[in-house]
Design a protein around this motif. Structure first.
Motif, PDB file in Angstrom:
ATOM      1  N   MET A  45       0.836  -1.201   0.000  1.00 47.48           N
ATOM      2  CA  MET A  45       0.000   0.000   0.000  1.00 47.48           C
ATOM      3  C   MET A  45       0.870   1.249   0.000  1.00 47.48           C
TER       4      MET A  45
ATOM      5  N   TRP B 282       0.847   5.845  -0.112  1.00 48.16           N
ATOM      6  CA  TRP B 282       0.219   7.160  -0.107  1.00 48.16           C
ATOM      7  C   TRP B 282       0.817   7.963  -1.257  1.00 48.16           C
ATOM      8  N   TYR B 283      -0.064   8.550  -2.028  1.00 44.88           N
ATOM      9  CA  TYR B 283       0.316   9.394  -3.150  1.00 44.88           C
ATOM     10  C   TYR B 283      -0.203  10.809  -2.880  1.00 44.88           C
TER      11      TYR B 283
ATOM     12  N   ARG C 283       0.722  13.366 -10.073  1.00 45.68           N
ATOM     13  CA  ARG C 283       0.607  12.605  -8.855  1.00 45.68           C
ATOM     14  C   ARG C 283       1.920  11.882  -8.577  1.00 45.68           C
TER      15      ARG C 283
ATOM     16  N   LEU D 294       4.195   9.302  -5.681  1.00 50.55           N
ATOM     17  CA  LEU D 294       4.193   8.381  -4.556  1.00 50.55           C
ATOM     18  C   LEU D 294       5.094   8.949  -3.470  1.00 50.55           C
TER      19      LEU D 294
ATOM     20  N   TYR E 255      -3.862  10.697  -1.588  1.00 47.87           N
ATOM     21  CA  TYR E 255      -4.611   9.505  -1.935  1.00 47.87           C
ATOM     22  C   TYR E 255      -3.862   8.265  -1.447  1.00 47.87           C
ATOM     23  N   CYS E 256      -4.611   7.219  -1.144  1.00 46.85           N
ATOM     24  CA  CYS E 256      -3.972   5.930  -0.931  1.00 46.85           C
ATOM     25  C   CYS E 256      -4.336   5.017  -2.093  1.00 46.85           C
ATOM     26  N   ASN E 257      -3.490   4.057  -2.336  1.00 45.51           N
ATOM     27  CA  ASN E 257      -3.726   3.066  -3.375  1.00 45.51           C
ATOM     28  C   ASN E 257      -2.691   1.966  -3.192  1.00 45.51           C
ATOM     29  N   THR E 258      -2.816   0.928  -3.974  1.00 43.65           N
ATOM     30  CA  THR E 258      -1.805  -0.118  -3.950  1.00 43.65           C
ATOM     31  C   THR E 258      -0.571   0.353  -4.735  1.00 43.65           C
ATOM     32  N   ILE E 259       0.503  -0.411  -4.595  1.00 40.66           N
ATOM     33  CA  ILE E 259       1.698  -0.188  -5.396  1.00 40.66           C
ATOM     34  C   ILE E 259       1.993  -1.481  -6.145  1.00 40.66           C
TER      35      ILE E 259
ATOM     36  N   TYR F  82      -0.327   1.114  -8.582  1.00 42.79           N
ATOM     37  CA  TYR F  82      -1.688   1.557  -8.280  1.00 42.79           C
ATOM     38  C   TYR F  82      -2.723   0.923  -9.194  1.00 42.79           C
TER      39      TYR F  82
ATOM     40  N   TRP G 289      -9.357   5.271  -8.025  1.00 40.58           N
ATOM     41  CA  TRP G 289      -8.852   6.189  -7.018  1.00 40.58           C
ATOM     42  C   TRP G 289     -10.003   6.677  -6.153  1.00 40.58           C
TER      43      TRP G 289
END
Length: 114
Positions: free
Chosen positions: A34, A36-37, A45, A47, A94-98, A100, A104
């Motif tokens: 996970m 944060w971007y 955007r 990371l 934003y959060c997302n997987t890595i 991503y 979103w």
């Protein structure tokens, strides 16, 4: 269906702190890397922090030593503790997987200003 809900942003003075949270409705959250971007006005955007399922963390040079990412797998939640905030940290976070996902969340606005 994936849902990512970020919260905790706000207006803070330079040098202040905020703690962001991201609730992830993601079936594979526990094994997902996970991150944060953030996206500042007029910029792409980027990371800023990542955390593996085992808790290994990594940070962009611009936030290293000031931000701390953590996760609670029991709650499907990832956090970002932000200290010593600077005006250049102003952005939507934003959060997302890595790497991503295409989905979103709405993000949370962080504004650092006196």
């Amino acid at each position: 269906q994936v849902q990512l809900v970020e919260s905790g942003g706000g207006l803070v003075q330079p040098g202040g702190s905020l703690r962001l949270s991201c609730a992830a409705s993601l079936s594979l959250f526990r094994i997902s890397v996970m991150g944060w971007y953030r996206q500042a006005p007029g910029k792409q955007r980027e990371l800023v922090a990542g955390i593996t399922s085992a808790g290994t963390t990594n940070y962009a040079d611009s936030v290293k030593g000031r931000f701390t990412i953590s996760r609670d797998n029991a709650k499907n939640t990832v956090y970002l503790q932000m200290n010593s905030l600077k005006p250049e940290d102003t952005a939507v976070y934003y959060c997302n997987t890595i790497p991503y996902l295409d989905y979103w969340g709405q993000g949370t606005q962080v504004t650092v200003s006196s």
